[in-house]
Scaffold this motif. Structure first.
Motif, PDB file in Angstrom:
ATOM      1  N   PRO A 572       0.798  -1.228   0.000  1.00 15.85           N
ATOM      2  CA  PRO A 572       0.000   0.000   0.000  1.00 15.85           C
ATOM      3  C   PRO A 572       0.828   1.274   0.000  1.00 15.85           C
ATOM      4  O   PRO A 572       0.288   2.355  -0.218  1.00 15.85           O
ATOM      5  CB  PRO A 572      -0.785  -0.114   1.319  1.00 15.85           C
ATOM      6  CG  PRO A 572       0.131  -0.885   2.219  1.00 15.85           C
ATOM      7  CD  PRO A 572       0.860  -1.862   1.331  1.00 15.85           C
ATOM      8  N   GLY A 573       2.141   1.197   0.240  1.00 14.06           N
ATOM      9  CA  GLY A 573       2.939   2.378   0.515  1.00 14.06           C
ATOM     10  C   GLY A 573       3.002   3.384  -0.617  1.00 14.06           C
ATOM     11  O   GLY A 573       2.581   3.128  -1.743  1.00 14.06           O
ATOM     12  N   PHE A 574       3.602   4.546  -0.317  1.00  6.18           N
ATOM     13  CA  PHE A 574       3.668   5.608  -1.321  1.00  6.18           C
ATOM     14  C   PHE A 574       4.824   5.388  -2.286  1.00  6.18           C
ATOM     15  O   PHE A 574       4.632   5.329  -3.496  1.00  6.18           O
ATOM     16  CB  PHE A 574       3.798   6.978  -0.663  1.00  6.18           C
ATOM     17  CG  PHE A 574       3.660   8.102  -1.652  1.00  6.18           C
ATOM     18  CD1 PHE A 574       2.410   8.601  -1.973  1.00  6.18           C
ATOM     19  CD2 PHE A 574       4.763   8.642  -2.301  1.00  6.18           C
ATOM     20  CE1 PHE A 574       2.258   9.608  -2.927  1.00  6.18           C
ATOM     21  CE2 PHE A 574       4.632   9.637  -3.246  1.00  6.18           C
ATOM     22  CZ  PHE A 574       3.374  10.132  -3.552  1.00  6.18           C
ATOM     23  N   TYR A 575       6.034   5.282  -1.780  1.00 11.54           N
ATOM     24  CA  TYR A 575       7.185   5.186  -2.683  1.00 11.54           C
ATOM     25  C   TYR A 575       7.424   3.773  -3.205  1.00 11.54           C
ATOM     26  O   TYR A 575       8.124   3.588  -4.198  1.00 11.54           O
ATOM     27  CB  TYR A 575       8.441   5.732  -1.994  1.00 11.54           C
ATOM     28  CG  TYR A 575       8.475   7.237  -1.997  1.00 11.54           C
ATOM     29  CD1 TYR A 575       8.909   7.933  -3.102  1.00 11.54           C
ATOM     30  CD2 TYR A 575       8.011   7.960  -0.901  1.00 11.54           C
ATOM     31  CE1 TYR A 575       8.910   9.323  -3.129  1.00 11.54           C
ATOM     32  CE2 TYR A 575       8.007   9.354  -0.917  1.00 11.54           C
ATOM     33  CZ  TYR A 575       8.459  10.028  -2.039  1.00 11.54           C
ATOM     34  OH  TYR A 575       8.440  11.400  -2.068  1.00 11.54           O
ATOM     35  N   HIS A 579      -0.148   3.592  -3.235  1.00 12.44           N
ATOM     36  CA  HIS A 579      -0.475   5.000  -3.048  1.00 12.44           C
ATOM     37  C   HIS A 579       0.397   5.905  -3.915  1.00 12.44           C
ATOM     38  O   HIS A 579      -0.083   6.950  -4.406  1.00 12.44           O
ATOM     39  CB  HIS A 579      -0.373   5.383  -1.567  1.00 12.44           C
ATOM     40  CG  HIS A 579      -1.663   5.174  -0.829  1.00 12.44           C
ATOM     41  ND1 HIS A 579      -2.676   6.104  -0.807  1.00 12.44           N
ATOM     42  CD2 HIS A 579      -2.117   4.121  -0.110  1.00 12.44           C
ATOM     43  CE1 HIS A 579      -3.690   5.647  -0.095  1.00 12.44           C
ATOM     44  NE2 HIS A 579      -3.383   4.433   0.346  1.00 12.44           N
ATOM     45  N   GLY A 580       1.636   5.552  -4.130  1.00  9.91           N
ATOM     46  CA  GLY A 580       2.466   6.348  -5.031  1.00  9.91           C
ATOM     47  C   GLY A 580       2.014   6.252  -6.469  1.00  9.91           C
ATOM     48  O   GLY A 580       1.994   7.242  -7.212  1.00  9.91           O
ATOM     49  N   GLY A 602      -5.732  -2.232  -0.357  1.00 17.35           N
ATOM     50  CA  GLY A 602      -5.990  -2.378   1.075  1.00 17.35           C
ATOM     51  C   GLY A 602      -6.648  -3.684   1.437  1.00 17.35           C
ATOM     52  O   GLY A 602      -6.710  -4.037   2.625  1.00 17.35           O
ATOM     53  N   ARG A 603      -7.133  -4.433   0.450  1.00 15.61           N
ATOM     54  CA  ARG A 603      -7.800  -5.704   0.714  1.00 15.61           C
ATOM     55  C   ARG A 603      -6.825  -6.860   0.522  1.00 15.61           C
ATOM     56  O   ARG A 603      -5.996  -6.861  -0.373  1.00 15.61           O
ATOM     57  CB  ARG A 603      -8.990  -5.883  -0.237  1.00 15.61           C
ATOM     58  CG  ARG A 603     -10.070  -4.819  -0.062  1.00 15.61           C
ATOM     59  CD  ARG A 603     -11.344  -5.215  -0.810  1.00 15.61           C
ATOM     60  NE  ARG A 603     -11.154  -5.285  -2.256  1.00 15.61           N
ATOM     61  CZ  ARG A 603     -11.348  -4.243  -3.075  1.00 15.61           C
ATOM     62  NH1 ARG A 603     -11.726  -3.065  -2.596  1.00 15.61           N
ATOM     63  NH2 ARG A 603     -11.168  -4.384  -4.378  1.00 15.61           N
ATOM     64  N   GLY A 604      -6.918  -7.814   1.386  1.00 17.56           N
ATOM     65  CA  GLY A 604      -6.105  -9.022   1.253  1.00 17.56           C
ATOM     66  C   GLY A 604      -4.672  -8.858   1.704  1.00 17.56           C
ATOM     67  O   GLY A 604      -3.821  -9.675   1.395  1.00 17.56           O
ATOM     68  N   ARG A 605      -4.370  -7.799   2.443  1.00 15.45           N
ATOM     69  CA  ARG A 605      -3.014  -7.609   2.960  1.00 15.45           C
ATOM     70  C   ARG A 605      -3.119  -7.255   4.440  1.00 15.45           C
ATOM     71  O   ARG A 605      -3.178  -6.082   4.813  1.00 15.45           O
ATOM     72  CB  ARG A 605      -2.293  -6.503   2.187  1.00 15.45           C
ATOM     73  CG  ARG A 605      -0.786  -6.483   2.474  1.00 15.45           C
ATOM     74  CD  ARG A 605      -0.065  -5.464   1.613  1.00 15.45           C
ATOM     75  NE  ARG A 605       1.344  -5.485   1.870  1.00 15.45           N
ATOM     76  CZ  ARG A 605       2.236  -6.235   1.220  1.00 15.45           C
ATOM     77  NH1 ARG A 605       1.818  -7.031   0.283  1.00 15.45           N
ATOM     78  NH2 ARG A 605       3.514  -6.186   1.526  1.00 15.45           N
ATOM     79  N   LEU A 617       2.676   4.486   6.959  1.00 16.50           N
ATOM     80  CA  LEU A 617       1.484   5.293   7.228  1.00 16.50           C
ATOM     81  C   LEU A 617       1.654   6.760   6.854  1.00 16.50           C
ATOM     82  O   LEU A 617       0.671   7.411   6.468  1.00 16.50           O
ATOM     83  CB  LEU A 617       1.128   5.177   8.714  1.00 16.50           C
ATOM     84  CG  LEU A 617       0.587   3.808   9.144  1.00 16.50           C
ATOM     85  CD1 LEU A 617       0.640   3.680  10.665  1.00 16.50           C
ATOM     86  CD2 LEU A 617      -0.822   3.600   8.626  1.00 16.50           C
ATOM     87  N   ALA A 618       2.857   7.301   6.963  1.00 20.01           N
ATOM     88  CA  ALA A 618       3.049   8.718   6.641  1.00 20.01           C
ATOM     89  C   ALA A 618       2.757   8.980   5.170  1.00 20.01           C
ATOM     90  O   ALA A 618       2.019   9.914   4.815  1.00 20.01           O
ATOM     91  CB  ALA A 618       4.469   9.163   6.992  1.00 20.01           C
ATOM     92  N   GLY A 619       3.338   8.164   4.280  1.00 18.36           N
ATOM     93  CA  GLY A 619       3.080   8.350   2.855  1.00 18.36           C
ATOM     94  C   GLY A 619       1.639   8.068   2.491  1.00 18.36           C
ATOM     95  O   GLY A 619       1.036   8.770   1.662  1.00 18.36           O
ATOM     96  N   ILE A 620       1.061   7.045   3.115  1.00 17.75           N
ATOM     97  CA  ILE A 620      -0.343   6.713   2.853  1.00 17.75           C
ATOM     98  C   ILE A 620      -1.245   7.864   3.281  1.00 17.75           C
ATOM     99  O   ILE A 620      -2.146   8.291   2.538  1.00 17.75           O
ATOM    100  CB  ILE A 620      -0.717   5.407   3.584  1.00 17.75           C
ATOM    101  CG1 ILE A 620       0.016   4.229   2.952  1.00 17.75           C
ATOM    102  CG2 ILE A 620      -2.226   5.185   3.571  1.00 17.75           C
ATOM    103  CD1 ILE A 620      -0.095   2.935   3.740  1.00 17.75           C
TER     104      ILE A 620
END
Length: 860
Positions: A572-575, A579-580, A602-605, A617-620
Motif C-alpha cells: 500500500p505504501g507511497f514510494y 499509493h504512489g 488495502g484488501r487481502g493484505r 502510514l506517513a506516505g499513505i
C-alpha cells in the motif's frame, strides 16, 4: 602455546563497520549481479544473462509440483504442501564446476521423495554469491532442502550424504557440517513474502560469533540426529600454533583477517585465515589458492620494504593461515575519507590536501614500480590495498591478486573502482589503476569509467577547477583512462535543452514490451515490481509531467493496466506501492482509477505498514489528503502517532525515520488547525534529531550503524527540509539552531551519487525548496550544486542521463537516476514550482474533473 581454535575472539566490524570505505565494495557486489545482463542498465538476472540457468530451472515441471522463479533463485514445491516455515533445513553447497551434477542428483532425489527445495538459478549467480567481496552471509548455499520433520531430516541427511560422496563445496555460514560432503544444517526462519533468503536471518549470524559457528536459536533443541556431528565439530584440532587471536579486523567471503600476537615474543601479528571453495575471484580461484599464492608473492618481495614480511604459513583442517608482520597505520581508503576536503566545510584546506595527495600518489607509484621491477603486476590495486604508516609512507597489504606480467589481463569489472578494461595486459593493468588513483584522490567517481572512459577529460577539468593542482598532474591519467576517446558533453547550461535531453534519454530507454519494468532503474524495482514511485514507472511519469516534459499516453496505459490488474493485496505504501502509483494516476487525471487502486490494495493484505514515508502510514496518509480522503488520513496519522509514542522507528530521516510522520502531522495541522498535530510533529522531529551528531565541520548529520548520512532519504537534508516547514508555524531557538547545522550538510561540494534520494539532486531540490518560480536561484549554493551535476553527467543515445546507485550503470528512475535529476533541476529552473509531493506547502486535494477524467473503459 595454544590451540588457535578456542582462543578468545574479539568482535568483528559487524554493523559498526558498515561505513568503512572498504565495506562499500561488498554492497557493490550485490549490484554486480544485476550488471551481468546489460552493459548500460541494471537488469534482472532472470531477464537476460547469456547463461539461461541450470536445466532444472526451465525444464517441464512434473505433475503435482509448482515452480517459482525469483531473481537469482528457483523454488520447487509439491502443490499439496504448504510453503516451508521455520525449522531445520539442509543447505547443500557446491563448487561452481560441480554444480550441475550436484543439482541433478539433489533435485531428482527431492522430486522422488516430494521434498520442497530451492536452488541458485545460474552458474554466474552462484559464482557471485561465493565471490571474495560478496557479503559473507550469501556464501556457501547452492540448494536448500526442506524436510517436513526431524525423521525426514535424519533420512535425507543419510541418503544425500551417500549420494553426494566425493563432492566438495564452500562452508555455509551458521551451518553444522554433516558428514564429509557438502551438507550443512541450519535452523532458519520462514521465508518472507514467499521469497527465500539464503543468508542468516536470526541471532545465530551475529557479528561477534565466528562466521562458521553453528548456533541455533535458544528456544530450539537440536534433534538427536545432529548430535554426532556437533560432537565432531567440538573436537579440538591436534596442532598447536604460536599465535593467540586478539580480534577480527575484517571478515570477507572465505577470508577472516585477525589481529593476533606471537605467544613467544608478544609481538603483534596479522593473521589471514582462508576457507576452501569460497571467496572466488573473477577466474574462479578460491581464497585458499589465493592465500597460497600470496605466500609465494611475499617470499618474492621479501626485503624490498613495500609489503609486510612473511612469518609463517600453516593449515588447521581444511583452513589455511598466513602470518605476517603487523603494519601499523590505516588503510589509504580510510585516511582519504577522513582528509578529503569536499565532503564538508573544509574547502579552505585545499592546498594542504593537494600536497598530501600528490605525495601519496608518488609513494604508491614508487611502491608499484618496485613490484614491476620484480616482474609482477598487482591487478587488484585499490585504495584498500595500501596502508598509510604513521611516518607517512605506504605499505602494500593486498598482494593476493599479483600475477607475473605475462599473465596479467584486465577484467572490465569495477572491483575497487580501478579495474582495467578488458583487453589491457601486463603492466598496463596497473598503470590504468594508478591513473584512476590520481582521479579518485580528488573526485572518487572512477566507476563512471566502466560506463564511459571518455568521461576522463571532463572529470580532469572539474578537478583542476576545484583543486590547485600543478599543471600536467592529470594529463597522463587522462591519456591512459580515456584511451583517446572523446565525447560530446551533454547540455547543462539551458533548462529547456536539459529537460528535452533528459526526457529523450528516458523515453529512449523505455521497454513497454516488458511486463516487469517500463524504465530501467535501480535493482530495487525487481523487488517492488517496476511500477512504483521511487523506482518504477509512476515516479518517472510524474517527473516528466510536472516539469513540463510532456505526457505519454502509451506509457500511462502501461502503468494503468498493470497497476489495476495486480492491485489486490499489493503493497500500500507511497514510494514502493499503490499509493504512489495512485498519486501519479490522479495527477495525470485518472482519479477514479487511483481510488480503485488504493481500495483494492488495502484488501487481502493484513500486515499493517510501518510509520515511515517510504512505504508506511506517513506516505499513505499524505496521499489520502491529496485524494480528498481526510477522514482516512486522520486515521492513518492517529495510528502513526500511537506507534511513535513507543519510541523511534528503526530507520532515520525523511523516508525511513520519524521526519516522514512529522510531515504528515504538519499537513494535517494546516488542514484542520488542530494544534495537537503540531505537537506531534514536534515530538517526531526530535526523535530523528536524537539520531544525529555534530561532525568535525560543524554540520549535524545522521549517524546510523557506523555510517554518517546526509542524503534526502535517510540523512540530514530530509530532516532539515521538514524541520524548516515546522518552523514556519512554531518558533523554537533550539530547533532553529539544529536546522542551521543540518543545513550545512546540503552545502558540501562533493556528493558521491547524483541521485535524488542519496545524492546531489536531493541537495539541489532542498536548496530550491522556497523558490517562488521563474528562472532565478534563491540560494547561491544552488547554482554551484547545479553546475557540479556535470561531474556525473553521461549520455544515452546522445542524450543527457545519469548513473544510479554505485555508479556502475545508468538509471532512469526517480529515486536514483535521471528522472530524479530532472525533477531537481526543474525545482531550480522550471517556470513553476515543482518537486517531490507534499514537501512544499499545504496539500490541495484533487477531485474528479469531467474534463480530465479518463474512464477505466477507455483505457482497457
Amino acid at each position: 602455546m595454544c590451540h588457535i581454535i578456542g582462543c578468545a575472539r574479539g568482535p568483528s566490524l559487524g554493523a559498526a563497520g558498515a561505513g568503512r570505505p572498504e565495506m562499500g565494495r561488498i554492497v557493490e557486489k550485490r549490484y554486480e549481479l544485476y550488471c551481468l545482463a546489460d552493459p548500460t542498465f541494471y537488469d534482472s538476472p532472470v531477464a537476460g544473462p547469456d547463461d539461461p540457468g541450470f536445466d532444472l530451472a526451465h525444464r517441464t515441471v512434473p505433475g503435482g509440483w509448482a515452480r517459482t522463479r525469483q531473481p537469482g533463485t528457483v523454488a520447487y514445491r509439491p502443490v499439496a504442501s504448504a510453503p516451508p516455515g521455520e525449522g531445520w533445513k539442509i543447505h547443500v553447497s557446491a563448487r561452481v564446476d560441480e554444480a550441475p551434477q550436484v543439482l541433478e542428483k539433489v533435485g531428482q532425489y527431492c522430486l522422488d521423495r516430494e521434498l520442497a527445495f530451492t536452488f541458485v538459478r545460474t552458474r554466474p549467480i552462484l559464482h557471485l554469491n561465493n565471490a571474495e567481496h560478496a557479503a559473507p552471509g550469501s556464501s556457501g548455499t547452492f540448494i536448500v532442502v526442506y524436510p517436513a520433520d526431524e525423521e525426514e531430516l535424519d533420512r535425507a541427511l543419510a541418503e544425500l550424504g551417500d549420494l553426494l560422496a566425493g563432492h566438495r563445496g564452500p562452508a555455509v555460514p551458521g551451518g553444522l557440517r554433516c558428514g564429509g560432503g557438502p551438507l550443512y544444517v541450519r535452523h532458519d526462519p520462514a521465508a518472507e513474502d514467499g521469497r527465500v533468503r539464503f543468508s542468516r536471518q536470526d541471532g545465530a549470524g551475529s557479528a561477534d560469533l565466528p562466521e562458521e559457528a553453528f548456533a541455533p536459536p535458544s528456544h530450539v533443541t537440536p534433534p538427536a540426529c545432529l548430535l554426532p556431528f556437533m560432537t565432531a565439530r567440538d573436537r579440538p584440532p591436534a596442532a598447536d600454533v604460536p599465535y593467540r587471536l586478539e580480534k577480527v579486523l575484517r571478515r570477507a567471503n572465505g577470508v577472516v583477517v585477525h589481529l593476533a600476537s606471537d605467544s613467544r615474543t608478544g609481538e603483534p601479528v596479522l593473521l589471514k585465515e582462508a576457507h576452501p571453495h569460497a571467496g572466488l575471484d573473477g577466474n574462479g580461484t578460491d581464497a585458499v589458492a589465493r592465500l597460497s599464492h600470496e605466500r609465494q608473492v611475499l617470499e618474492r618481495l621479501a626485503g624490498l620494504g613495500v609489503a609486510p614480511e612473511l612469518r609463517a604459513y600453516f593449515t588447521l583442517g581444511d583452513r589455511h593461515f598466513l602470518a605476517t608482520d603487523f603494519v601499523p597505520g590505516e588503510p589509504l581508503s580510510e585516511v582519504f575519507a577522513a582528509r578529503h576536503p569536499l565532503g564538508g566545510a573544509r574547502e579552505a584546506e585545499l592546498d594542504g590536501y593537494v600536497e598530501w595527495a600528490t605525495e601519496i600518489c608518488a609513494a604508491v607509484e614508487d611502491a608499484v614500480m618496485k613490484i614491476h621491477m620484480n616482474g609482477l603486476v598487482l591487478g587488484d590495486l585499490g585504495m584498500s590495498a595500501f596502508m598509510v604508516r604513521p611516518d607517512g609512507g605506504v605499505t602494500l597489504v593486498g598482494v593476493g591478486g599479483a600475477r607475473p606480467v605475462l599473465e596479467a589481463v584486465g577484467t572490465g569489472l569495477a572491483g575497487s573502482g580501478f579495474g582495467a578494461p578488458a583487453g589491457a595486459v601486463g603492466f598496463d593493468v596497473d598503470r590504468f589503476a594508478l591513473a584512476c588513483l590520481r582521479f579518485a584522490l580528488f573526485l572518487p567517481l572512477t566507476e563512471l569509467f566502466l560506463i564511459d572512459r571518455g568521461k576522463a577529460p571532463e572529470l580532469a577539468e572539474a578537478i583542476c577547477r576545484t583543486f590547485p593542482l600543478k599543471e600536467g598532474f592529470l594529463r597522463p591519467a587522462v591519456r591512459i583512462v580515456g584511451g583517446g576517446e572523446t565525447r560530446d558533453a551533454p547540455p547543462l547550461d539551458d533548462w529547456r535543452q536539459m529537460r528535452s535531453s533528459m526526457a529523450r534519454a528516458i523515453l529512449a530507454s523505455a521497454t513497454p514490451e516488458r511486463a516487469d519494468r517500463l524504465f530501467p532503474g535501480d535493482i530495487a524495482q525487481f523487488e517492488s515490481g517496476g511500477l512504483g514511485f521511487a523506482h518504477g514507472a509512476a515516479g518517472v511519469l510524474y517527473a516528466l509531467h510536472v516539469t513540463g516534459a510532456g505526457r505519454y499516453p502509451d506509457h500511462e496505459e502501461w502503468l494503468l493496466s498493470r497497476a489495476l490488474n495486480g492491485a489486490r493485496g499489493a503493497r500500500p505504501g507511497f514510494y514502493d506501492g499503490a499509493h504512489g502509483i495512485a498519486h501519479t494516476l490522479a495527477n495525470l487525471g485518472h482519479h477514479q482509477a487511483a481510488l480503485e487502486l488504493v481500495d483494492a490494495a488495502g484488501r487481502g493484505r493484513p500486515a499493517a505498514p510501518g510509520t515511515d514515508l517510504y512505504g508506511g502510514l506517513a506516505g499513505i496518509g499524505l496521499n489520502q489528503i491529496y485524494l480528498g480522503e481526510l477522514d482516512r488520513a486522520l486515521g492513518s496519522a492517529g495510528m502513526a502517532a500511537d506507534r511513535l509514542a513507543g519510541g523511534p522507528p528503526g530507520g532515520t530521516g525523511l523516508m525511513h525515520g520519524a521526519s516522514g510522520p512529522a510531515l504528515l502531522f504538519l499537513r494535517l495541522y494546516e488542514k484542520t488547525g488542530d494544534v495537537q498535530w503540531l505537537d506531534q510533529a514536534d515530538r517526531s522531529l526530535r526523535l530523528d534529531l536524537g539520531r544525529c551528531a555534530v561532525q568535525a565541520d560543524g554540520s549535524l548529520r545522521v549517524t546510523e550503524g557506523g555510517r554518517v548520512l546526509a542524503g534526502l532519504d535517510r540523512g540530514s537534508v530530509g530532516i532539515s527540509w521538514v524541520l524548516g516547514e515546522f518552523l514556519r508555524y512554531r518558533a523554537d531557538p533550539e530547533l532553529s539552531a539544529a536546522r542551521q547545522r543540518l543545513d550545512r550538510a546540503a552545502r558540501s561540494l562533493f556528493h558521491r551519487q547524483p541521485g535524488l534520494f542519496t545524492g546531489r539532486a536531493g541537495a539541489l531540490a532542498y536548496l530550491c525548496r522556497d523558490r517562488a518560480g521563474g528562472w532565478g536561484l534563491e540560494d547561491p549554493e544552488a547554482g554551484r550544486q547545479l553546475a557540479a551535476l556535470s561531474w556525473h553527467s553521461m549520455t544515452y543515445q546522445g542524450h543527457l542521463a545519469f548513473p544510479g546507485e554505485h555508479l556502475l550503470r545508468l538509471s532512469m528512475d526517480l529515486a536514483t537516476g535521471t528522472a530524479g535529476v530532472l525533477l531537481a533541476v526543474g525545482a531550480a529552473l522550471h517556470g513553476e514550482p515543482v518537486g517531490l509531493p507534499f514537501l512544499s506547502g499545504a496539500i490541495t486535494a484533487t477531485r474528479p474533473d469531467a474534463a480530465m477524467e479518463t474512464s477505466r473503459a477507455e483505457h482497457g
